[in-house]
Design a protein around this motif. Structure first.
Motif, PDB file in Angstrom:
ATOM      1  N   THR A  79      23.145   3.047  -3.624  1.00  0.00           N
ATOM      2  CA  THR A  79      21.732   3.392  -3.644  1.00  0.00           C
ATOM      3  C   THR A  79      21.591   4.690  -2.857  1.00  0.00           C
ATOM      4  N   ASP A  80      20.374   5.150  -2.737  1.00  0.00           N
ATOM      5  CA  ASP A  80      20.162   6.380  -1.977  1.00  0.00           C
ATOM      6  C   ASP A  80      20.662   6.176  -0.559  1.00  0.00           C
ATOM      7  N   ILE A  81      21.485   7.097  -0.087  1.00  0.00           N
ATOM      8  CA  ILE A  81      22.081   6.963   1.237  1.00  0.00           C
ATOM      9  C   ILE A  81      21.635   8.128   2.103  1.00  0.00           C
ATOM     10  N   LYS A  82      21.135   7.787   3.261  1.00  0.00           N
ATOM     11  CA  LYS A  82      20.685   8.801   4.202  1.00  0.00           C
ATOM     12  C   LYS A  82      21.422   8.563   5.520  1.00  0.00           C
ATOM     13  N   GLU A  83      22.279   9.498   5.895  1.00  0.00           N
ATOM     14  CA  GLU A  83      23.035   9.385   7.137  1.00  0.00           C
ATOM     15  C   GLU A  83      22.546  10.426   8.113  1.00  0.00           C
ATOM     16  N   GLU A  84      22.171   9.970   9.292  1.00  0.00           N
ATOM     17  CA  GLU A  84      21.691  10.864  10.345  1.00  0.00           C
ATOM     18  C   GLU A  84      20.600  11.793   9.828  1.00  0.00           C
ATOM     19  N   LEU A 106      10.204  10.759  -3.044  1.00  0.00           N
ATOM     20  CA  LEU A 106      10.417   9.422  -3.608  1.00  0.00           C
ATOM     21  C   LEU A 106      10.202   8.348  -2.544  1.00  0.00           C
ATOM     22  N   GLU A 107      10.606   8.619  -1.319  1.00  0.00           N
ATOM     23  CA  GLU A 107      10.357   7.676  -0.214  1.00  0.00           C
ATOM     24  C   GLU A 107       8.863   7.478   0.005  1.00  0.00           C
ATOM     25  N   LYS A 108       8.118   8.574  -0.042  1.00  0.00           N
ATOM     26  CA  LYS A 108       6.661   8.475   0.099  1.00  0.00           C
ATOM     27  C   LYS A 108       6.069   7.695  -1.072  1.00  0.00           C
ATOM     28  N   ILE A 140       8.983  12.651 -14.020  1.00  0.00           N
ATOM     29  CA  ILE A 140       9.437  11.260 -14.027  1.00  0.00           C
ATOM     30  C   ILE A 140       8.295  10.438 -14.610  1.00  0.00           C
ATOM     31  N   SER A 141       8.627   9.585 -15.573  1.00  0.00           N
ATOM     32  CA  SER A 141       7.594   8.758 -16.201  1.00  0.00           C
ATOM     33  C   SER A 141       7.299   7.549 -15.321  1.00  0.00           C
ATOM     34  N   HIS A 142       6.182   6.889 -15.595  1.00  0.00           N
ATOM     35  CA  HIS A 142       5.847   5.709 -14.808  1.00  0.00           C
ATOM     36  C   HIS A 142       6.861   4.589 -15.057  1.00  0.00           C
ATOM     37  N   VAL A 143       7.391   4.508 -16.270  1.00  0.00           N
ATOM     38  CA  VAL A 143       8.405   3.499 -16.580  1.00  0.00           C
ATOM     39  C   VAL A 143       9.711   3.835 -15.852  1.00  0.00           C
ATOM     40  N   GLY A 144      10.074   5.120 -15.845  1.00  0.00           N
ATOM     41  CA  GLY A 144      11.284   5.550 -15.135  1.00  0.00           C
ATOM     42  C   GLY A 144      11.180   5.285 -13.641  1.00  0.00           C
ATOM     43  N   LEU A 145      10.011   5.522 -13.067  1.00  0.00           N
ATOM     44  CA  LEU A 145       9.805   5.259 -11.643  1.00  0.00           C
ATOM     45  C   LEU A 145       9.916   3.771 -11.353  1.00  0.00           C
ATOM     46  N   ARG A 146       9.292   2.953 -12.200  1.00  0.00           N
ATOM     47  CA  ARG A 146       9.346   1.502 -12.001  1.00  0.00           C
ATOM     48  C   ARG A 146      10.785   1.002 -12.096  1.00  0.00           C
ATOM     49  N   LYS A 147      11.524   1.461 -13.098  1.00  0.00           N
ATOM     50  CA  LYS A 147      12.925   1.047 -13.255  1.00  0.00           C
ATOM     51  C   LYS A 147      13.758   1.463 -12.049  1.00  0.00           C
ATOM     52  N   ARG A 148      13.560   2.682 -11.597  1.00  0.00           N
ATOM     53  CA  ARG A 148      14.327   3.200 -10.451  1.00  0.00           C
ATOM     54  C   ARG A 148      14.077   2.364  -9.209  1.00  0.00           C
ATOM     55  N   LEU A 149      12.814   2.081  -8.936  1.00  0.00           N
ATOM     56  CA  LEU A 149      12.483   1.307  -7.735  1.00  0.00           C
ATOM     57  C   LEU A 149      12.949  -0.146  -7.848  1.00  0.00           C
ATOM     58  N   GLU A 150      12.829  -0.737  -9.034  1.00  0.00           N
ATOM     59  CA  GLU A 150      13.278  -2.117  -9.220  1.00  0.00           C
ATOM     60  C   GLU A 150      14.799  -2.229  -9.130  1.00  0.00           C
ATOM     61  N   ASN A 151      15.515  -1.269  -9.727  1.00  0.00           N
ATOM     62  CA  ASN A 151      16.983  -1.280  -9.642  1.00  0.00           C
ATOM     63  C   ASN A 151      17.440  -1.130  -8.200  1.00  0.00           C
ATOM     64  N   GLU A 152      16.773  -0.260  -7.475  1.00  0.00           N
ATOM     65  CA  GLU A 152      17.112  -0.062  -6.073  1.00  0.00           C
ATOM     66  C   GLU A 152      16.920  -1.350  -5.278  1.00  0.00           C
ATOM     67  N   ARG A 153      15.777  -1.997  -5.514  1.00  0.00           N
ATOM     68  CA  ARG A 153      15.470  -3.254  -4.824  1.00  0.00           C
ATOM     69  C   ARG A 153      16.524  -4.302  -5.161  1.00  0.00           C
ATOM     70  N   ARG A 154      16.883  -4.405  -6.453  1.00  0.00           N
ATOM     71  CA  ARG A 154      17.864  -5.390  -6.894  1.00  0.00           C
ATOM     72  C   ARG A 154      19.235  -5.109  -6.266  1.00  0.00           C
ATOM     73  N   ARG A 155      19.623  -3.834  -6.233  1.00  0.00           N
ATOM     74  CA  ARG A 155      20.930  -3.481  -5.662  1.00  0.00           C
ATOM     75  C   ARG A 155      20.994  -3.785  -4.177  1.00  0.00           C
ATOM     76  N   LYS A 156      19.900  -3.532  -3.474  1.00  0.00           N
ATOM     77  CA  LYS A 156      19.892  -3.842  -2.040  1.00  0.00           C
ATOM     78  C   LYS A 156      19.990  -5.348  -1.813  1.00  0.00           C
ATOM     79  N   ASN A 157      19.288  -6.130  -2.632  1.00  0.00           N
ATOM     80  CA  ASN A 157      19.366  -7.586  -2.524  1.00  0.00           C
ATOM     81  C   ASN A 157      20.766  -8.077  -2.858  1.00  0.00           C
ATOM     82  N   GLN A 158      21.374  -7.505  -3.892  1.00  0.00           N
ATOM     83  CA  GLN A 158      22.735  -7.881  -4.278  1.00  0.00           C
ATOM     84  C   GLN A 158      23.716  -7.562  -3.164  1.00  0.00           C
ATOM     85  N   ALA A 159      23.575  -6.394  -2.574  1.00  0.00           N
ATOM     86  CA  ALA A 159      24.486  -5.988  -1.500  1.00  0.00           C
ATOM     87  C   ALA A 159      24.376  -6.953  -0.323  1.00  0.00           C
ATOM     88  N   ALA A 160      23.162  -7.344   0.017  1.00  0.00           N
ATOM     89  CA  ALA A 160      22.968  -8.287   1.122  1.00  0.00           C
ATOM     90  C   ALA A 160      23.600  -9.632   0.782  1.00  0.00           C
TER      91      ALA A 160
END
Length: 133
Positions: A14-19, A56-58, A83-103
């Motif tokens: 997922t998006d990675i932010k270091e320091e 995107l964070e905002k 970015i379309s509204h569908v693309g934004l929704r997919k991006r945010l949902e995939n991110e959420r799912r990946r973070k849950n999967q990683a946990a």
């Protein structure tokens, strides 16, 4: 006695932010996600676009208050990249799912490590008891 504990499916990056700085991610799909661009040297690496990722964070925070369509329009206007509204929704949902999967994967790995340690301890006790008795 060595047993296989099965196959582990690693979570996708997922998006990675270091320091407080965005880092490169591997390319895993055909489309380049919003906030990234092709690396000029390596086609399998995506370079971050910090301004887009910060926006995107905002946008992620605005979703609680506004619709995906309104936030996507705001994001497209402020970033200069569509970015379309569908693309934004997919991006945010995939991110959420990946973070849950990683946990989940990390938690299951913890359980597996504990179970392996207990199994080894029991195995040593059993073989130790036979050797003494």
């Amino acid at each position: 006695m060595t047993r296989s504990i099965g196959k582990w499916k690693l979570p996708q990056p997922t998006d990675i932010k270091e320091e407080n700085e965005w880092v490169q991610i591997p390319r895993i799909a055909r489309t380049v996600p919003f906030g990234y661009k092709h690396n000029e040297d390596d086609p399998d690496i995506l370079d971050p676009i910090p301004t887009e990722l910060d926006l995107l964070e905002k946008a992620r925070k605005y979703i609680a208050q506004y619709s995906y369509r309104e936030v996507a329009n705001w994001l497209s206007t402020n970033s200069g990249r569509y970015i379309s509204h569908v693309g934004l929704r997919k991006r945010l949902e995939n991110e959420r799912r990946r973070k849950n999967q990683a946990a989940s994967v990390r938690k299951w790995a913890e359980y597996a490590e504990k179970a392996i340690a207990k199994a080894k301890a029991l195995e040593e006790e059993r073989t130790g008891a036979k050797a003494n008795g």
